[in-house]
Design an enzyme around this catalytic site. Structure first.
Site, PDB file in Angstrom:
ATOM      1  N   CYS A  13       0.705  -1.224  -0.022  1.00  0.00           N
ATOM      2  CA  CYS A  13       0.094  -0.036  -0.206  1.00  0.00           C
ATOM      3  C   CYS A  13       1.101   1.253   0.128  1.00  0.00           C
ATOM      4  O   CYS A  13       0.429   2.344  -0.363  1.00  0.00           O
ATOM      5  CB  CYS A  13      -0.908  -0.033   1.160  1.00  0.00           C
ATOM      6  SG  CYS A  13      -2.028  -1.490   1.170  1.00  0.00           S
ATOM      7  N   HIS A  15      -8.991   3.054  -2.770  1.00  0.00           N
ATOM      8  CA  HIS A  15      -7.635   2.915  -2.673  1.00  0.00           C
ATOM      9  C   HIS A  15      -6.948   2.191  -3.557  1.00  0.00           C
ATOM     10  O   HIS A  15      -6.809   0.850  -3.418  1.00  0.00           O
ATOM     11  CB  HIS A  15      -7.806   2.077  -1.319  1.00  0.00           C
ATOM     12  CG  HIS A  15      -6.304   1.745  -0.704  1.00  0.00           C
ATOM     13  ND1 HIS A  15      -5.189   2.156  -1.125  1.00  0.00           N
ATOM     14  CD2 HIS A  15      -5.920   0.685   0.287  1.00  0.00           C
ATOM     15  CE1 HIS A  15      -4.027   1.791  -0.343  1.00  0.00           C
ATOM     16  NE2 HIS A  15      -4.598   0.814   0.344  1.00  0.00           N
ATOM     17  N   CYS A  38      -0.890   2.131   6.413  1.00  0.00           N
ATOM     18  CA  CYS A  38      -0.588   0.859   6.818  1.00  0.00           C
ATOM     19  C   CYS A  38      -0.038   0.146   5.707  1.00  0.00           C
ATOM     20  O   CYS A  38      -0.473   0.441   4.568  1.00  0.00           O
ATOM     21  CB  CYS A  38      -1.411   0.201   7.723  1.00  0.00           C
ATOM     22  SG  CYS A  38      -2.982  -0.005   6.826  1.00  0.00           S
ATOM     23  N   GLY A  92       0.623  -4.108   4.250  1.00  0.00           N
ATOM     24  CA  GLY A  92       0.202  -5.572   4.397  1.00  0.00           C
ATOM     25  C   GLY A  92       1.476  -6.192   4.863  1.00  0.00           C
ATOM     26  O   GLY A  92       2.556  -5.909   4.773  1.00  0.00           O
TER      27      GLY A  92
END
Length: 1717
Positions: free
Chosen positions: A837, A1101, A1131, A1133
């Protein structure tokens, strides 16, 4: 005070003096005008040819009264007696003078104007004249005899309404009452009649009357008493004057004069006037007076033309004839403007006409409308039930339909097609986002013709009019609405667009918090209402609910609940009561009960108790889910009335600060007027913001009180302090929009983003990008970057793009393809980055790091993701065998992201309601940004094709391609509510809390930025979006990977030395509501600044794009808001988190962020966050002991600088804030950042020595005694020298300046600019020790040479600036002339074309000059900054640490020394000596035996109080000294002679200094002072470190001590060469023998005088390396003292203290200072 006043005296052949005066616009009787009147009256009385006097006011006005701005100072003790008595003397002269006076009145004579004419013997007026005494409206009474003279002229009964009710007497009535001797028609007849009456008085044909002594119209005492009783009764029964003492005081003053005589009454009136002037009521009402007049000022709106006053519509239309529509139509008709009113059918149309005519009749009855105007208004009213041709010629349409979005959109869509192209379309909505309504008429919106016109009910009575502008509203449309509002008698307030606008948005927390006070805190609604009404509100919140109706309240509250869900905590109280038929007054029962015969509310406690109890249970359950704690029971049980008031009002003030911060309102005074006129806040309290400011004193106290209530109520969200209030409190500023944070200049090596763009974010699988290849998402962004920056594609050296889903080589191949398709040559490489991300952000960080390393100069970086065309799940990913066996954290790496969201929610207690609330806020903010189109400049529209079924109703039908343009984020949903989200089921766990509504959407999109170093950007002439300051990546538990931002952001801030509240904006990726909510809460981030335009839950996203999208959006928003720092975080993954810090610096400006005019931006010196005050550095970090925070040290001080302890010196004025020349230097020295970084490194070094000198407090106090004694004689000598030579900085010009140090050494010739900057850099060192002298002697000559060259270039720069200013002025004048021509209705097209051509020509000319100016400044910097920074920067680095150690470590001691030394010096010597002795400095080396707690060191509070008390006297003395210094300046020829002589002496001194070296220093933490001389030592062939060791060894060796003892020299000379060494003994204890130090100094001073006459030998030069080293050894109390003289110059004397550990401390370097080396 108005300017442009005049007074004229003309005497005619009949002997009548006409004194005419003017002071536009209302001839206010200001002090200057009064002084001129006094002079003319005296002339008239003294002239023998004058028989009588006539007073006449020009401009169609006699006088509107006194100048209110002078009231506050009128009776100030410091005010001059002439100012206080001037008007009274004029009035007495008019009344008692030897020659009769007559007032000629044409127009108004209000207030002081009426009081003036009452002093004249007679008055003549025109029929248009009018009279009143309005002082009570501003909290005062007439203060110049009005209360005494008016009753005696027109009678007591007639005079009372004029004062107590501000009744206006028209000319005919005034004549009938005896106020006027004659009533005439016009001005010419007026003057003739006035002169005639004046002659009659002079000739005795009319009786001359002293009105103050008249009693003929007062009546009998019985009549007085009757009138007084009636007036008192009226005042007591009037609710309108509640809380306003001036009415009762006025009546008392009138009756006092009636009973005790006019003279006694006049004295009593003056006494009461003085008392009222300083009263809170008067201050509040005067504030309201000026604030009301400021509402129509549009100076804060860009593009407003002062010349254009607005154009009134010739015909209007109103849609809807209900209560609001009929009131609006009434107001417009009363102005004489025809109105068309549309209703849906004939019956409603007939009712609407009846209402409008009734409203008009009521205006006529209240004398607001004449009979003729009434009849004309009724004839001008047209009713219709269709959108027909009656609308074709209207200029303005105001929609006043019910609050239904779809209905309003339909109306506007119809109107856009029907009305003429320039017709203004306005809506009267009270809460609906106008951008949402404007979507129905896009053409009109783009043309700027859509606006809000929010009237308050009843519209024909209420004065307030909110004019709501959207981003696209034309400035002229705004001005037209303002003009119409004024014409209607309204008070127009221009506000920005948001839900609720200004008034309703500001007040929505009040209704919310009143519910919570009842249902959550357990208070009685009737008590709340009673307290509110006793405070002064027209009614309490629950009575107001009854009046408005519960259904309306619920509807309005629902809108606020959607828009501002983060701070709403509602109950179901009203809904439950509606279900049982209780709707307020309309149903006969609400919180109160109402009878059919009376609307008087009756308490109904038993009936409402069950509703409150039921709602209370529900609220407590909701509170636990929203993380709201239980209220403080001690607070609830002891709650006071003022607590209730604060709970009702401070949330409104808090929201008002948000309104100001968001730019919805221009100024806080507008909110004051809105609260008074719109919500009934008592005017005598000044408005809601003014009241809070007055009640609590400053924003810091308000924040403290609000925070207390926030915690006492269990942290109810509507009481959470706003970010704007927190920022204002940090600055201790007023309740206005906080100043924008200062921006730093930035360094050449900073990696900056010069441009950035993104696509809209499309819905995956369903949106516009679902069939778009990734290449077609990337290519348009790259092309737009190149187009925006005009960079040759060949100059792009790398492309770095983050992406997640493409497997194998797919991503690299697609990126390479996109590069080539975008026109980037094949020689440019590319690479992909995958950190899940954070990939887009990681790509930017990687490219920036490569540029910093020097791998390349320019790169494109960003992120892209097409989740529609790439599989989200990879079935080939299998768990590692070891993971299957062991499990643990490694196994959690394979969890789906949804599972980790549920883990976060479960572990950290993030409820479903909190997640849903975050989602509602995300959608609301994204919707507002989408509708306002505020982000359209960052979005590149993409034209693409999408495959859709040929028959949309049949999904199995053939798929066809359809071309679409994607230019808006597709995931944003309007009207998302908590209740709608609550219906969604959990996705990942059956009993979970993560739903499709509170998780991010899967999406498609791309974003990229173009990076390079700042130096490269400047070379290419590119502005910057921002600077990447820092980047941090951290690891967290994989099972709760969503907490990544909560760990990454602190790591980032730690790197940069910033705190959470130092950041202006946060972009935290909303992967899931649970993780985003946790991160925001645990970090304590103010929610006002998080994802202000929505987050991933609303926008989407796209995994690889997100970091880059956040970057682009954040930087653009920072520019819009004037912010400085922004943080992007997300954050990652498998258990990581990333964060980046961006900064917008002083010169950052993206090329597409347009400015109205080109300008050269100048950096105010205060922006670097430091103040140089009186030769000292003061900042909150030092004085209050706050921690130093790394690289942020020099830039965080600004936010707290305003709260610095007041300076002890009059030099505390920030002398460089207005220094144009200094700012110009700083403009050219763009490498100043590097110097600041050097300071930071030195600061870090010195802070390691904190506490080592904390024991110095007592020693500092003891040193003071010595300092004060021997300072006296020194200062007296310096004062004589200063006055003789005028040697120190009283001039500010560009000529060379010479000044002397205390020891007689010459300071060098500096051009003014270089002197300024060196003073800034050197002042700090002077306060700790005299090393500055050494520095200036060692480095001055190179800087002088550079300075002379710089001065020549600067003069050229100055010439260019003047040329630019002149050209710009001509352009503005041409533009002004053109606007004036365009405003004329018959301006020819040819004239318009010529005007535009001239304007364009001048614009191009001054734009070219501006560009040349900037290039020249850059060239100047490149040529001259290097030498300056090489020397001055080295000085800062090596000497600043020593200074800082003294300042910080001796914190309490330094304050005491400063306090005592200055007070003692002033007592002995006077302020001039203190300021003149610039080179006298004191530092302290404390004996080890002194305890920090010992001695009589004052407390911080005592010292601060003392400093504040001394400050005012010092300032006055300083001003006197400066004036004296200016009076003693030498003639030019004398100065040149002295300059030449001192230059020669300087060269001799330089040769000595450069041939010598410094005294050693063995103290571990004092190496910086030694390093400062390393350059000079090395230049003479020696090694600095070796020399230091040799010096130390020599100083410590017994031989050296012996030699020193054997080589003492007498005071008359001796030693080797021509040096001179004094023999002194230094005491071991300052306290035991302070006189010893004095005797040492006197001996040294004598030796210094003798040494000045010593002729230097020819061999003494800079190449002479012969050193003379002599030392003396003394011993006392077990301690060894040395006097060490080095070189052949007597000024280098150092006294050393050697302790038992053979450590050395420098006690004095010139026989004066004590240093802690």
């Amino acid at each position: 005070m108005q300017s442009g006043w005049s007074v004229e005296l003309n005497v005619d052949n009949q002997g009548v003096a006409l004194i005419s005066f003017s002071n536009p616009p209302v001839n206010a009787l200001s002090n200057p005008l009064s002084k001129a009147l006094w002079d003319k009256l005296k002339q008239a009385y003294e002239r023998s040819d004058v028989k009588a006097i006539v007073l006449f006011g020009k401009n169609g006005v006699f006088s509107g009264g006194a100048d209110i701005t002078e009231f506050a100072a009128l009776y100030d003790p410091k005010a001059s007696p002439q100012d206080v008595q001037l008007k009274a003397d004029i009035f007495q002269m008019l009344e008692e003078g030897s020659k009769p006076t007559v007032a000629a009145i044409n127009g108004v004579a209000f207030g002081g104007g009426l009081e003036m004419i009452l002093c004249c013997q007679e008055r003549v007026g025109t029929k248009r004249s009018s009279f009143t005494l309005p002082e009570l409206r501003i909290g005062l009474i007439p203060g110049l005899g009005g209360t005494q003279r008016l009753p005696r002229v027109i009678g007591l009964e007639a005079a009372l309404p004029v004062m107590l009710q501000t009744k206006v007497l028209k000319g005919p009535e005034a004549a009938k009452l005896g106020l006027l001797a004659a009533l005439v028609d016009g001005e010419e007849e007026l003057l003739m009649t006035a002169k005639k009456v004046a002659l009659e008085l002079a000739q005795g044909q009319r009786e001359r009357k002293n009105h103050l002594k008249r009693t003929d119209k007062l009546g009998s005492p019985e009549q007085w008493n009757k009138i007084e009783r009636f007036a008192k009764s009226e005042l007591q029964n009037s609710k309108l004057i509640r809380g306003q003492p001036q009415y009762q005081v006025c009546l008392e003053t009138i009756m006092y004069g009636v009973r005790n005589g006019g003279e006694a009454g006049l004295q009593y009136e003056r006494q009461k006037f003085r008392e009222l002037v300083a009263s809170p009521t008067a201050k509040s009402l005067i504030h309201v007076f000026f604030a009301t007049r400021a509402t129509s000022k549009l100076d804060a709106i860009p593009g407003v033309s002062p010349e254009y006053k607005g154009k009134l519509p010739k015909k209007c239309a109103v849609i809807g004839g209900g209560l609001m529509g009929s009131g609006i139509a009434t107001s417009i008709l009363a102005c004489g403007i025809p109105v068309v009113v549309k209703e849906v059918n004939d019956e409603l149309a007939k009712a609407a006409r009846s209402r409008i005519e009734s409203n008009l009749d009521s205006l006529h009855k209240r004398s607001k409308l004449s009979r003729e105007a009434l009849n004309a208004a009724k004839r001008a009213l047209t009713m219709t039930t269709e959108f027909d041709d009656k609308f074709r010629d209207v200029d303005l349409v105001i929609e006043a339909a019910i609050e239904d979005v779809k209905l309003k959109q339909e109306i506007f869509a119809t109107l856009e097609k029907l009305v003429k192209p320039d017709c203004i379309l306005a809506t009267n909505t009270s809460s609906i986002d106008i951008d949402l309504i404007a979507t129905a008429c896009p053409k009109a919106a783009e043309e700027g013709r859509v606006i809000g016109a929010h009237f308050f009910s009843p519209a024909h009575i209420m004065q307030l009019l909110e004019i709501v502008r959207i981003n696209r509203t034309s400035v002229r449309v705004i001005q037209d609405l303002v003009a119409l509002g004024k014409k209607m008698g309204k008070t127009p307030i221009v506000v920005g667009n948001c839900v609720g606008f200004a008034v309703n948005r500001m007040y929505f927390p009040q209704s919310n918090v009143s519910d919570i006070m009842v249902t959550y805190l357990g208070l009685c609604p009737y008590r709340i209402d009673q307290v509110a009404e006793e405070f002064g509100l027209p009614m309490g919140p629950f009575k107001l609910r009854d009046l408005v109706g519960f259904d309306v309240s619920v509807a309005v509250g629902g809108v606020a609940e959607v828009a501002y869900a983060d701070r709403v905590f509602r109950s179901s109280l009203l809904k439950n009561m509606i279900e049982q038929g209780r709707k307020g007054q309309k149903s006969g029962a609400g919180f109160y009960r109402y009878s059919s015969q009376s609307r008087q509310p009756q308490k109904d406690e038993d009936a409402i108790r069950p509703f409150i109890e039921a709602a209370s249970k529900e609220v407590k359950q909701t509170a636990s889910k929203l993380d709201i704690g239980a209220p403080d029971q001690n607070f609830i049980q002891n709650i006071k009335d003022n607590d209730i008031i604060d709970l009702l009002i401070l949330p409104v003030v808090n929201e008002g600060m948000r309104v100001l911060e968001d730019g919805i309102s221009q100024r806080s005074s507008d909110l004051d007027i809105a609260s008074i006129l719109g919500m009934g806040f008592p005017a005598y309290k000044g408005g809601i913001m003014f009241w809070a400011q007055s009640q609590f004193g400053n924003s810091g106290a308000i924040l403290k009180r609000l925070d207390y209530l926030y915690r006492a109520t269990g942290k109810c969200p509507m009481l959470a302090p706003s970010f704007a209030l927190v920022r204002a409190a940090m600055l201790n500023g007023p309740l206005e929009r906080p100043p924008r944070p200062p921006r730093y200049m930035g360094g050449d090596d900073d990696v900056v983003i010069v441009s950035g763009f993104r696509t809209a974010v499309g819905k995956a699988y369903r949106g516009g990008f679902k069939d778009t290849p990734m290449e077609d998402l990337i290519r348009p962004i790259m092309q737009r970057l190149l187009e925006d920056t005009k960079i040759n594609p060949k100059d792009i050296e790398d492309v770095v793009m983050g992406m997640v889903l493409p497997r194998g080589d797919h991503g690299e191949v697609r990126l390479r393809t996109a590069n080539l398709l975008a026109g980037i040559p094949e020689t440019t490489p590319c690479k992909t980055v995958n950190r899940l991300c954070s990939s887009g952000l990681q790509a930017i960080a990687d490219a920036a790091a490569a540029i910093t390393r020097g791998d390349y100069d320019i790169a494109i970086a960003g992120g892209v993701e097409s989740m529609s065309t790439h599989a989200f799940h990879d079935n080939s990913l299998k768990k590692h065998p070891e993971v299957l066996r062991v499990g643990g954290n490694a196994a959690d790496c394979y969890l789906s992201m949804g599972e980790t969201s549920e883990n976060v929610a479960a572990r950290y207690g993030i409820s479903r309601e909190r997640q849903d609330r975050l989602a509602v806020v995300s959608h609301a903010r994204a919707a507002a940004a989408l509708l306002s189109r505020k982000q359209r400049n960052e979005i590149v529209p993409i034209r693409t094709k999408v495959k859709v079924p040929e028959n949309p109703k049949d999904k199995a039908s053939k798929m066809i391609e359809r071309e679409v343009v994607v230019d808006k984020d597709e995931g944003v949903r309007l009207g998302v509510t908590m209740s709608s989200l609550a219906k969604l089921k959990p996705v990942f766990r059956k009993e979970g809390s993560t739903t499709a509504g509170n998780a991010s959407q899967i999406s498609d999109g791309a974003a990229a930025v173009l990076l390079m170093k700042r130096s490269e950007a400047q070379k290419r002439g590119l502005g910057c979006l921002g600077t990447l300051r820092a980047f941090a990546v951290v690891g967290v538990e994989p099972g709760v990977m969503g907490i990544g931002p909560a760990v990454a952001i602190p790591a980032l801030l730690k790197k940069t030395g910033l705190a959470v509240n130092d950041i202006d904006l946060y972009e935290i990726n909303e992967a899931f509501g649970s993780q985003a909510e946790y991160s925001i809460a645990v970090l304590g981030i103010n929610r006002d600044i998080v994802n202000v335009n929505g987050g991933a839950i609303a926008i989407g996203h796209p995994l690889g794009m997100t970091g880059a999208r956040q970057t682009v959006s954040l930087l653009n928003e920072l520019h819009r808001r004037g912010g400085r720092y922004g943080v992007v975080s997300m954050c990652i993954g498998s258990g990581m988190g990333a964060a980046a810090l961006y900064e917008v610096t002083t010169f950052d400006r993206a090329s597409r962020i347009k400015e109205e005019e080109p300008s050269v931006r100048l950096l105010l010196f205060r922006d670097v966050g430091i103040r140089f005050v009186g030769g000292k550095i003061f900042d909150r970090v030092y004085l209050e002991g706050l921690p130093c925070r790394g690289d942020h040290y020099m830039t965080t001080l600004w936010s707290s600088a305003v709260s610095v302890v007041p300076s002890v010196s009059s030099a505390s004025n920030y002398i460089y804030d207005d220094d144009e020349e200094l700012r110009t230097i700083l403009l050219s020295c763009k490498k100043y950042r590097d110097t600041m970084d050097m300071i930071v490194r030195a600061a870090k070094a010195y802070r390691r020595s904190l506490g080592e000198l904390a024991v110095a407090g007592k020693a500092a106090g003891e040193v003071y005694t010595c300092v004060a004694e021997f300072s006296k004689s020194t200062f007296e000598e310096e004062r004589r020298r200063s006055q003789a030579h005028s040697v120190f900085g009283t001039r500010r010009d560009t000529s060379s300046i010479v000044f002397e140090d205390q020891d007689g050494s010459t300071k060098f010739l500096y051009p003014e600019n270089i002197r300024n900057i060196l003073t800034v850099l050197g002042e700090a060192e002077k306060n700790a020790h005299d090393g500055t002298t050494l520095f200036m002697e060692r480095v001055s000559n190179p800087i002088i040479r550079e300075g002379r060259r710089f001065h020549e270039k600067y003069m050229e720069l100055h010439r260019l600036k003047e040329q630019y200013k002149n050209c710009k002025l001509r352009y503005l004048e041409a533009q002004k002339s053109l606007n004036k021509e365009l405003s004329k209705p018959k301006t020819s097209m040819e004239a318009q074309v010529k005007g535009w051509a001239k304007v364009d020509e001048l614009r191009r000319e001054y734009t070219n000059i501006s560009s040349h100016l900037l290039r020249f400044a850059t060239q100047l910097e490149q040529e001259h900054h290097q030498a300056l920074l090489e020397h001055a920067g080295a000085f800062i680095l090596h000497h600043y640490g020593t200074l800082s150690a003294s300042l910080d470590a001796v914190k309490p001691a330094l304050k005491l020394v400063r306090e005592q030394w200055l007070s003692g010096a002033v007592e002995f010597l006077g302020e001039s000596d203190v300021l003149d002795a610039r080179s006298f400095h004191v530092a302290v080396t404390p004996p080890s035996s002194v305890s920090p707690s010992s001695g009589n060191v004052r407390s911080l509070e005592e010292r601060v109080a003392y400093l504040e008390a001394e400050n005012e006297n010092l300032r006055d003395e300083c001003n006197s000294w400066k004036q004296a210094a200016q009076n003693h300046e030498l003639e030019i020829s004398a100065k040149e002679s002295i300059i030449e002589k001192l230059r020669q002496e300087n060269e001799k001194l330089r040769s000595i200094i450069f041939s010598s070296s410094n005294a050693p220093s063995s103290r571990k933490t004092s190496d910086l002072s030694f390093l400062s001389n390393s350059r000079e030592r090395s230049s003479h062939g020696g090694d600095a470190k070796d020399e230091m060791k040799r010096d130390k060894k020599e100083a410590e060796s017994p031989t050296s001590r012996s030699n020193n003892n054997n080589n003492n020299n007498s005071a008359s000379g001796g030693g080797t060469g021509h040096g001179h060494t004094s023999t002194v003994s230094v005491p071991g204890s300052w306290k035991e023998s302070p006189a010893a130090l004095i005797s040492q100094y006197q001996a040294y001073k004598a030796s210094r005088k003798s040494s000045r006459n010593v002729q230097l030998p020819a061999s003494s030069s800079t190449t002479d390396k012969v050193e003379d080293k002599t030392s003396q050894h003394m011993e006392r109390n077990g301690q060894h003292y040395y006097q060490h003289s080095r070189g052949n110059n007597n000024s280098n004397h150092h006294y050393y203290l050697q302790d038992n550990n053979n450590n050395h401390n420098i006690l004095s370097s010139n026989g004066i200072c004590v240093d802690d080396k």
